[in-house]
Design a protein around this motif. Structure first.
Motif, PDB file in Angstrom:
ATOM      1  N   LEU A  12       0.864  -1.166   0.000  1.00 34.37           N
ATOM      2  CA  LEU A  12       0.000   0.000   0.000  1.00 34.37           C
ATOM      3  C   LEU A  12       0.909   1.227   0.000  1.00 34.37           C
ATOM      4  CD1 LEU A  12      -2.541  -1.210   2.737  1.00 34.37           C
ATOM      5  CD2 LEU A  12      -2.905  -1.207   0.262  1.00 34.37           C
ATOM      6  N   VAL A  13       0.312   2.415  -0.035  1.00 33.20           N
ATOM      7  CA  VAL A  13       1.111   3.644   0.048  1.00 33.20           C
ATOM      8  C   VAL A  13       0.504   4.563   1.103  1.00 33.20           C
ATOM      9  CG1 VAL A  13       1.949   3.582  -2.334  1.00 33.20           C
ATOM     10  CG2 VAL A  13      -0.214   4.700  -1.833  1.00 33.20           C
TER      11      VAL A  13
ATOM     12  N   LYS B 197       3.979   9.188   0.391  1.00 33.71           N
ATOM     13  CA  LYS B 197       4.347   8.469  -0.828  1.00 33.71           C
ATOM     14  C   LYS B 197       5.225   7.258  -0.558  1.00 33.71           C
ATOM     15  CE  LYS B 197       4.141  12.637  -3.729  1.00 33.71           C
ATOM     16  NZ  LYS B 197       4.846  13.463  -4.722  1.00 33.71           N
ATOM     17  N   ALA B 198       5.347   6.877   0.708  1.00 33.28           N
ATOM     18  CA  ALA B 198       6.155   5.709   1.057  1.00 33.28           C
ATOM     19  C   ALA B 198       5.323   4.442   0.937  1.00 33.28           C
ATOM     20  CB  ALA B 198       6.687   5.846   2.477  1.00 33.28           C
ATOM     21  N   GLU B 199       5.994   3.351   0.555  1.00 29.76           N
ATOM     22  CA  GLU B 199       5.297   2.074   0.474  1.00 29.76           C
ATOM     23  C   GLU B 199       5.064   1.504   1.868  1.00 29.76           C
ATOM     24  OE1 GLU B 199       7.423  -0.576  -2.079  1.00 29.76           O
ATOM     25  OE2 GLU B 199       6.550   0.293  -3.897  1.00 29.76           O
ATOM     26  N   VAL B 200       3.930   0.841   2.027  1.00 30.29           N
ATOM     27  CA  VAL B 200       3.591   0.193   3.292  1.00 30.29           C
ATOM     28  C   VAL B 200       3.453  -1.299   3.016  1.00 30.29           C
ATOM     29  CG1 VAL B 200       1.889  -0.001   5.143  1.00 30.29           C
ATOM     30  CG2 VAL B 200       2.378   2.241   4.130  1.00 30.29           C
ATOM     31  N   ASP B 201       4.271  -2.100   3.669  1.00 30.93           N
ATOM     32  CA  ASP B 201       4.221  -3.550   3.507  1.00 30.93           C
ATOM     33  C   ASP B 201       2.931  -4.064   4.163  1.00 30.93           C
ATOM     34  OD1 ASP B 201       4.524  -6.278   3.536  1.00 30.93           O
ATOM     35  OD2 ASP B 201       6.632  -6.243   4.093  1.00 30.93           O
ATOM     36  N   VAL B 202       2.082  -4.693   3.365  1.00 27.34           N
ATOM     37  CA  VAL B 202       0.805  -5.174   3.897  1.00 27.34           C
ATOM     38  C   VAL B 202       1.023  -6.153   5.046  1.00 27.34           C
ATOM     39  CG1 VAL B 202      -1.251  -6.562   3.328  1.00 27.34           C
ATOM     40  CG2 VAL B 202      -0.499  -4.748   1.782  1.00 27.34           C
TER      41      VAL B 202
ATOM     42  N   GLU C  37      -7.407  -1.083  11.273  1.00 24.85           N
ATOM     43  CA  GLU C  37      -6.737  -0.231  10.300  1.00 24.85           C
ATOM     44  C   GLU C  37      -7.737   0.142   9.213  1.00 24.85           C
ATOM     45  OE1 GLU C  37      -5.008   2.266   9.480  1.00 24.85           O
ATOM     46  OE2 GLU C  37      -3.194   1.257  10.248  1.00 24.85           O
ATOM     47  N   ILE C  38      -7.503   1.272   8.591  1.00 26.13           N
ATOM     48  CA  ILE C  38      -8.345   1.741   7.489  1.00 26.13           C
ATOM     49  C   ILE C  38      -7.497   1.811   6.231  1.00 26.13           C
ATOM     50  CG2 ILE C  38      -9.620   3.753   6.597  1.00 26.13           C
ATOM     51  CD1 ILE C  38     -10.567   4.224   9.495  1.00 26.13           C
ATOM     52  N   VAL C  39      -8.087   1.475   5.097  1.00 30.28           N
ATOM     53  CA  VAL C  39      -7.401   1.559   3.803  1.00 30.28           C
ATOM     54  C   VAL C  39      -8.300   2.342   2.845  1.00 30.28           C
ATOM     55  CG1 VAL C  39      -6.482   0.280   1.830  1.00 30.28           C
ATOM     56  CG2 VAL C  39      -6.164  -0.616   4.158  1.00 30.28           C
ATOM     57  N   PHE C  40      -7.724   3.352   2.206  1.00 32.78           N
ATOM     58  CA  PHE C  40      -8.474   4.192   1.280  1.00 32.78           C
ATOM     59  C   PHE C  40      -8.448   3.564  -0.111  1.00 32.78           C
ATOM     60  CE2 PHE C  40      -8.324   8.145  -1.546  1.00 32.78           C
ATOM     61  CZ  PHE C  40      -9.699   8.296  -1.562  1.00 32.78           C
TER      62      PHE C  40
ATOM     63  N   TRP D 178      -3.997   7.046   7.368  1.00 29.78           N
ATOM     64  CA  TRP D 178      -3.993   5.612   7.058  1.00 29.78           C
ATOM     65  C   TRP D 178      -3.494   5.409   5.628  1.00 29.78           C
ATOM     66  CZ3 TRP D 178      -8.534   8.150   8.704  1.00 29.78           C
ATOM     67  CH2 TRP D 178      -9.322   8.679   7.661  1.00 29.78           C
ATOM     68  N   PRO D 179      -3.150   4.174   5.259  1.00 22.28           N
ATOM     69  CA  PRO D 179      -2.638   3.906   3.911  1.00 22.28           C
ATOM     70  C   PRO D 179      -3.751   3.783   2.874  1.00 22.28           C
ATOM     71  CG  PRO D 179      -2.618   1.892   5.202  1.00 22.28           C
ATOM     72  CD  PRO D 179      -3.073   2.993   6.139  1.00 22.28           C
ATOM     73  N   ALA D 180      -3.317   3.694   1.618  1.00 17.75           N
ATOM     74  CA  ALA D 180      -4.263   3.600   0.494  1.00 17.75           C
ATOM     75  C   ALA D 180      -3.778   2.572  -0.509  1.00 17.75           C
ATOM     76  CB  ALA D 180      -4.404   4.961  -0.185  1.00 17.75           C
ATOM     77  N   LEU D 181      -4.715   2.057  -1.278  1.00 15.50           N
ATOM     78  CA  LEU D 181      -4.366   1.224  -2.417  1.00 15.50           C
ATOM     79  C   LEU D 181      -3.664   2.118  -3.443  1.00 15.50           C
ATOM     80  CD1 LEU D 181      -5.087  -1.807  -2.770  1.00 15.50           C
ATOM     81  CD2 LEU D 181      -6.912  -1.096  -4.310  1.00 15.50           C
ATOM     82  N   PRO D 182      -2.584   1.670  -4.053  1.00 16.70           N
ATOM     83  CA  PRO D 182      -1.868   2.516  -5.027  1.00 16.70           C
ATOM     84  C   PRO D 182      -2.793   3.030  -6.127  1.00 16.70           C
ATOM     85  CG  PRO D 182      -0.546   0.589  -4.495  1.00 16.70           C
ATOM     86  CD  PRO D 182      -1.887   0.381  -3.840  1.00 16.70           C
ATOM     87  N   PHE D 183      -2.544   4.256  -6.555  1.00 24.18           N
ATOM     88  CA  PHE D 183      -3.399   4.913  -7.541  1.00 24.18           C
ATOM     89  C   PHE D 183      -3.539   4.082  -8.819  1.00 24.18           C
ATOM     90  CE2 PHE D 183      -3.814   7.674 -11.291  1.00 24.18           C
ATOM     91  CZ  PHE D 183      -5.004   8.316 -11.007  1.00 24.18           C
ATOM     92  N   LYS D 184      -2.434   3.483  -9.273  1.00 23.97           N
ATOM     93  CA  LYS D 184      -2.435   2.792 -10.566  1.00 23.97           C
ATOM     94  C   LYS D 184      -3.082   1.410 -10.511  1.00 23.97           C
ATOM     95  CE  LYS D 184       1.628   5.242 -12.316  1.00 23.97           C
ATOM     96  NZ  LYS D 184       3.017   5.117 -12.814  1.00 23.97           N
TER      97      LYS D 184
END
Length: 418
Positions: free
Chosen positions: A13-14, A18-23, A70-73, A92-98
């Protein structure tokens, strides 16, 4: 648990920086994930995000369950800068835009039809715990009711119910009855249209000797509107003044729009969320209490279900009533098998099944989705993803249909744009 979350989100996730988050690093104690579906350009989403940030901050500071959530956008933004700017407001983190494919899979899996939407799911299995997280944030701002799982209908509806003659009855009078929980409002034209039909259906079922009751849960904007609307109804209602109970019922069934008619069996278990469609399709109430049917004949009244998620539609050369039966019988075993599989997992079936003949409704659907005029024609339509899958073969057999369904569910088919 982490393996399931990786299958749901992917490995990364991100965050707002803009940093990556290891699921897999989300935490061993994590038991609940809130899926926040939204868009930066949507004003209600912006407004809800502010409330959710306050809720999240308070929960993470004070709740004994702070490590369990946890919440994910999951964004529907089309512009990456708009998405990035919105993400910077979120802790909270988000699913990558792409990752549009995974976003669409999540929208379909959790039957999201409007935004903002917050769906709480079990972190180990992905099963829905609470479909209407917006009301959790509103009704339980301190998170005291975590994990917000479903409660029995009898417990949530408990209390006095009104009749339109101003008399009251206790909710315990519903025991042993089939119950329709009717979410509706006077300001909503489709609601008023459905109410007129529903009154006739209600009387027909009652006259047939069935134990059936309806409970009106108002979304009216004033008590005066509620009273005016309820005066047209021969059934029961939750008092308009009992906003907390009305909200809890909305939360229990994850109501995203009105009119919605939930049908319950005599034990309070859900039969179908599609009471509206069933009532309109069965004015004589022959199929009451409207258990889900494996295969539907496409009609104007049930076409709305095409927007609930991916749908298999078998187009055939049939103009007269009854000519669709062979097509229904051909795909019924596949539909029943899929329904049984997902019912055993306590999940909603990922595919609805329709047959369509030669009529204006079918012509309109072909035109809208740019399908060829061939018949028979086997298709899967995913309206929310604006995608279609077409199997144009000379002979459609059960084996062809089953392979087509299995390939779709295994993501082996290449979509065409609608």
């Amino acid at each position: 648990m982490s393996e399931f979350l990786v299958s749901l989100f992917g490995e990364r996730l991100v965050n707002s920086e803009k940093a990556e988050v290891d699921v897999q690093s989300l935490g061993a104690k994590l038991s609940l994930v809130g899926l926040f579906f939204g868009c930066s350009l949507n004003a209600p989403c912006k407004q809800f995000n502010a409330s959710l940030c306050e809720f999240y901050s308070r929960f993470k500071k004070a709740s004994e369950h702070k490590d369990n959530l946890e919440i994910v956008f999951i964004s529907s933004d089309q512009d990456q800068k708009h998405w990035q700017d919105f993400l910077q407001e979120m802790p909270w983190p988000a699913l990558p835009f792409k990752d549009r494919h995974k976003k669409m899979k999540l929208w379909n899996k959790y039957k999201v039809t409007s935004i903002p939407s917050l769906v709480f799911v079990d972190a180990a299995t992905g099963k829905v715990v609470c479909r209407n997280g917006l009301l959790v944030v509103k009704d339980d701002p301190k998170g005291l009711e975590f994990p917000w799982g479903p409660k029995p209908f009898a417990e949530v509806v408990a209390g006095p119910l009104l009749r339109n003659n101003r008399q009251t009855t206790d909710s315990s009078s519903l025991e042993g009855h089939y119950v329709g929980v009717y979410f509706s409002a006077h300001w909503c034209p489709p609601c008023r249209s459905l109410t007129r039909v529903l009154v006739e259906s209600y009387r027909a079922v009652k006259e047939s000797g069935q134990k059936f009751e309806i409970v009106f849960v108002s979304a009216d904007r004033s008590e005066e509107s509620f009273k005016q609307y309820f005066s047209e109804m021969p059934w029961l209602a939750v008092p308009y003044s009992d906003e907390a109970r009305r909200s809890r019922l909305n939360r229990l069934y994850g109501i995203q729009g009105i009119p919605t008619l939930i049908l319950l069996d005599t034990e309070g278990h859900m039969i179908t969320r599609q009471g509206r469609v069933e009532v309109l399709n069965d004015p004589e109430c022959r199929l009451f209490p409207w258990h889900p049917r494996p295969v539907l004949e496409l009609s104007e009244s049930n076409a709305v279900q095409l927007h609930d998620g991916p749908c298999l539609v078998l187009f055939v050369d049939a103009e007269e009533e009854g000519e669709l039966e062979p097509a229904k019988e051909l795909i019924r075993p596949i539909a029943e098998k899929l329904m049984a599989k997902y019912k055993a997992k306590e999940e909603e079936t990922p595919l609805l099944f329709f047959v369509a003949g030669e009529d204006d409704m079918s012509d309109s659907l072909r035109d809208y989705t740019n399908l060829p005029e061939a018949a028979p024609l086997l298709t899967i339509l995913d309206m929310s993803a604006r995608a279609k899958y077409v199997r144009d073969v000379e002979e459609i057999t059960p084996a062809v249909v089953e392979q087509f369904v299995n390939d779709f569910l295994a993501e082996k088919l290449k979509p065409e744009p609608i």
